[in-house]
Design a protein around this motif. Structure first.
Motif, PDB file in Angstrom:
ATOM      1  N   ARG A 116       0.834  -1.202   0.000  1.00 17.59           N
ATOM      2  CA  ARG A 116       0.000   0.000   0.000  1.00 17.59           C
ATOM      3  C   ARG A 116       0.873   1.258   0.000  1.00 17.59           C
ATOM      4  NH1 ARG A 116      -3.742   2.260  -2.450  1.00 17.59           N
ATOM      5  NH2 ARG A 116      -4.922   3.820  -1.301  1.00 17.59           N
ATOM      6  N   LEU A 159       0.676   4.353  -2.755  1.00 14.93           N
ATOM      7  CA  LEU A 159       0.548   5.768  -2.409  1.00 14.93           C
ATOM      8  C   LEU A 159       1.687   6.587  -3.014  1.00 14.93           C
ATOM      9  CD1 LEU A 159      -0.564   5.504   1.329  1.00 14.93           C
ATOM     10  CD2 LEU A 159      -1.991   6.051  -0.667  1.00 14.93           C
ATOM     11  N   ASP A 182      -5.197   4.880   5.210  1.00 13.11           N
ATOM     12  CA  ASP A 182      -4.242   5.438   4.258  1.00 13.11           C
ATOM     13  C   ASP A 182      -3.560   6.676   4.828  1.00 13.11           C
ATOM     14  OD1 ASP A 182      -4.600   3.505   2.390  1.00 13.11           O
ATOM     15  OD2 ASP A 182      -5.789   4.715   0.999  1.00 13.11           O
TER      16      ASP A 182
END
Length: 301
Positions: free
Chosen positions: A3, A7, A276
């Motif tokens: 992840r 990003l 996130d």
């Protein structure tokens, strides 16, 4: 870390300029492929100057479709070498495809080396002319960077000093194109430069774009050095894991982190990151905290 990589890719896509390149990697146990065949590690170097990003991505293919997937949604200038797999960039809406002067220079350097090996005393004539003119262009760029020119000042310098040299080089190439055997090394160098020309002069009007793709090639170098030691990845999953870790570590180094200190902090905090936003605060593009330094390793390690 997957992840985190996603990003970082999103951050790179938001910038207006990036460079792209690829290098080979041998991967075992790939479906439908022999263990001796080559796969590829694709590399993106982008982001703003104060928070640069390097991204590695494994794929068994060198097809331009891989680059297209990585650049999906990007709007701006992509700078690459002359590999035909990137040609789609010239047709992509909102994308400008810039070229690389390093590869032009290398073609003429190959001519000089070849003639030298043939015992002609280094008298390479036309190749030396090309290398001299390209070297003068690089020197102007180097001086401007060292003097800290603003974007506006750099564009003025390029317009006043570089544009005439590039125009003279193009006229020189056009003059020789029909007079040099196309299959000779010199002929190949000339026709390579002319074939790339629609991409080579684009940097003149874009201050953020350098003459060469040296930044992405330098970003690949740590991976290439490592590859000489470990030789191959044991599986596609291992190759992709390697790509993600290289992305995080090399981006951390570019942003001023000491790698061990960064990874130690990351692995202490990442298990508690639930959103996130939590993960984004741990990205290597965030500034190092004051007095961050590597812990003393345990003597038993």
């Amino acid at each position: 870390m997957e992840r985190m990589w996603e990003l970082l890719l999103a951050q790179a896509r938001q910038h207006t300029w990036l460079q792209m390149d690829e290098t080979t990697v041998q991967v075992l146990n790939e479906p439908g492929k022999e263990n001796t065949t080559k796969s590829f590690m694709w590399v993106i170097r982008g982001g703003p100057p104060d928070t640069p990003i390097v991204l590695f991505h494994y794929d068994p293919s060198r097809s331009g479709s891989v680059a297209a997937r990585l650049l999906e949604g990007f709007q701006g200038t992509v700078q690459t070498d002359g590999y035909a797999g990137y040609d789609f960039l010239g047709r992509a809406p909102g994308v400008v495809h810039a070229g690389d002067w390093d590869h032009v220079r290398r073609k003429f350097a190959d001519v000089r080396k070849a003639l030298g090996r043939k015992g002609k005393g280094g008298k390479t004539g036309k190749a030396d002319e090309a290398l001299k003119l390209i070297g003068e262009m690089y020197e102007l760029e180097r001086e401007a960077r060292e003097k800290g020119y603003s974007a506006a000042e750099l564009l003025v310098m390029r317009d006043q000093k570089l544009r005439p040299k590039i125009g003279a080089f193009k006229a020189w190439l056009d003059h020789l194109a029909g007079r040099v055997p196309p299959k000779s090394l010199l002929g190949k160098a000339i026709h390579y430069a002319l074939g790339q020309w629609h991409k080579l002069d684009l940097f003149l009007d874009r201050a953020e774009v350098p003459m060469s793709t040296a930044l992405v090639e330098n970003a690949i170098r740590p991976y290439v050095i490592g590859r000489k030691a470990w030789l191959f990845s044991g599986s596609p999953e291992g190759a992709q894991a390697s790509a993600r870790i290289y992305s995080i570590v090399e981006t951390a180094k570019l942003n001023g982190w000491e790698p061990y200190a960064y990874l130690k902090q990351l692995f202490e905090r990442l298990p508690t990151a639930e959103t996130d936003a939590d993960i984004a605060r741990l990205l290597p593009t965030c500034a190092p905290e004051p007095n961050t330094s590597p812990a003393e390793p345990d003597a038993t390690q």
